[in-house]
Design a protein around this motif. Structure first.
Motif, PDB file in Angstrom:
ATOM      1  N   GLY A  26      22.364  37.201  19.738  1.00  0.00           N
ATOM      2  CA  GLY A  26      23.010  35.942  20.091  1.00  0.00           C
ATOM      3  C   GLY A  26      22.236  35.122  21.099  1.00  0.00           C
ATOM      4  N   GLY A  27      20.957  35.445  21.264  1.00  0.00           N
ATOM      5  CA  GLY A  27      20.136  34.683  22.201  1.00  0.00           C
ATOM      6  C   GLY A  27      20.309  35.122  23.642  1.00  0.00           C
ATOM      7  N   GLU A  28      21.072  36.188  23.860  1.00  0.00           N
ATOM      8  CA  GLU A  28      21.283  36.706  25.217  1.00  0.00           C
ATOM      9  C   GLU A  28      20.670  38.085  25.318  1.00  0.00           C
ATOM     10  N   PRO A  29      19.797  38.397  26.209  1.00  0.00           N
ATOM     11  CA  PRO A  29      19.197  37.397  27.090  1.00  0.00           C
ATOM     12  C   PRO A  29      18.207  36.541  26.308  1.00  0.00           C
ATOM     13  N   GLY A  30      18.079  35.313  26.699  1.00  0.00           N
ATOM     14  CA  GLY A  30      17.154  34.410  26.032  1.00  0.00           C
ATOM     15  C   GLY A  30      15.716  34.858  26.210  1.00  0.00           C
ATOM     16  N   PHE A  31      14.876  34.399  25.333  1.00  0.00           N
ATOM     17  CA  PHE A  31      13.452  34.705  25.431  1.00  0.00           C
ATOM     18  C   PHE A  31      12.682  33.400  25.388  1.00  0.00           C
ATOM     19  N   ASP A  32      11.774  33.241  26.325  1.00  0.00           N
ATOM     20  CA  ASP A  32      10.944  32.044  26.379  1.00  0.00           C
ATOM     21  C   ASP A  32       9.508  32.492  26.600  1.00  0.00           C
ATOM     22  N   GLY A  33       8.721  32.509  25.526  1.00  0.00           N
ATOM     23  CA  GLY A  33       7.352  32.986  25.604  1.00  0.00           C
ATOM     24  C   GLY A  33       6.339  31.878  25.448  1.00  0.00           C
ATOM     25  N   THR A  34       5.109  32.271  25.273  1.00  0.00           N
ATOM     26  CA  THR A  34       4.017  31.320  25.064  1.00  0.00           C
ATOM     27  C   THR A  34       4.110  30.657  23.698  1.00  0.00           C
ATOM     28  N   TYR A  35       4.507  31.432  22.678  1.00  0.00           N
ATOM     29  CA  TYR A  35       4.515  30.943  21.307  1.00  0.00           C
ATOM     30  C   TYR A  35       5.919  30.667  20.762  1.00  0.00           C
ATOM     31  N   TYR A  36       6.908  31.423  21.222  1.00  0.00           N
ATOM     32  CA  TYR A  36       8.253  31.341  20.654  1.00  0.00           C
ATOM     33  C   TYR A  36       9.300  31.279  21.761  1.00  0.00           C
ATOM     34  N   THR A  37      10.468  30.761  21.388  1.00  0.00           N
ATOM     35  CA  THR A  37      11.574  30.678  22.332  1.00  0.00           C
ATOM     36  C   THR A  37      12.893  30.900  21.598  1.00  0.00           C
ATOM     37  N   THR A  38      13.890  31.328  22.333  1.00  0.00           N
ATOM     38  CA  THR A  38      15.233  31.458  21.759  1.00  0.00           C
ATOM     39  C   THR A  38      16.179  30.498  22.467  1.00  0.00           C
TER      40      THR A  38
END
Length: 172
Positions: free
Chosen positions: A117-129
């Motif tokens: 469900g996007g928790e915890p969110g992920f914010d990377g160099t290439y991808y994000t949630t």
């Protein structure tokens, strides 16, 4: 594939797997689509990708597709992922081949975030949630188990320990 599934289940086989390629030396049917097509014929067998390449497909669409297969199979899916080994595949979609391992790591984190469900969110160099919830979620809480496909290098085994639930060994 349907005939194989109908024959394998009564014989006691426990897994039905499908491999994934974009470009191959001969025509190749899509792996996740093949698994979806044989859900009814697969009986009690677990379904597995061997391997799916989320870097080529995009981790969010890959998570959505595999989450649907998990739902439709009542939670019988195991997801083996890998970076792919074909520079031709990467050239076809316009991603540098040299980025495949870093992108694979982020793809796994992104897929797990989508499934939870996007928790915890992920914010990377290439991808994000950083997006809306991608419901419905897979049948298995947190999503299917993720196995890392590799040839057993030290770096590959560290990746399995860090990001995976299992290892899909590949030979030369």
């Amino acid at each position: 594939m349907k005939a194989y599934a109908r024959s394998a289940d009564p014989l006691g086989y426990t897994f039905l797997t499908a491999n994934d390629h974009l470009v191959f030396g001969r025509p190749w049917i899509d792996g996740p689509t093949s698994l979806a097509a044989v859900i009814e014929e697969s009986g009690n067998m677990k379904l597995a990708t061997t391997v799916v390449v989320p870097v080529l497909r995009g981790p969010v669409p890959t998570a959505k597709i595999l989450g649907a297969i998990d739902i439709l199979s009542s939670g019988r899916l195991t997801v083996a992922v890998g970076p792919g080994s074909s520079p031709r595949d990467y050239a076809l979609i316009g991603i540098p081949f040299e980025e495949r391992w870093k992108r694979l790591d982020e793809s796994i984190k992104t897929m797990r975030a989508v499934w939870s469900g996007g928790e915890p969110g992920f914010d990377g160099t290439y991808y994000t949630t950083s997006f809306e919830s991608m419901e419905p979620f897979p049948a298995q809480p947190g999503g299917p188990g993720v196995w890392i496909g590799s040839w057993g290098s030290a770096a590959g085994m560290r990746r399995v320990v860090r990001l995976g639930d299992g290892w899909l060994a590949s030979g030369y």
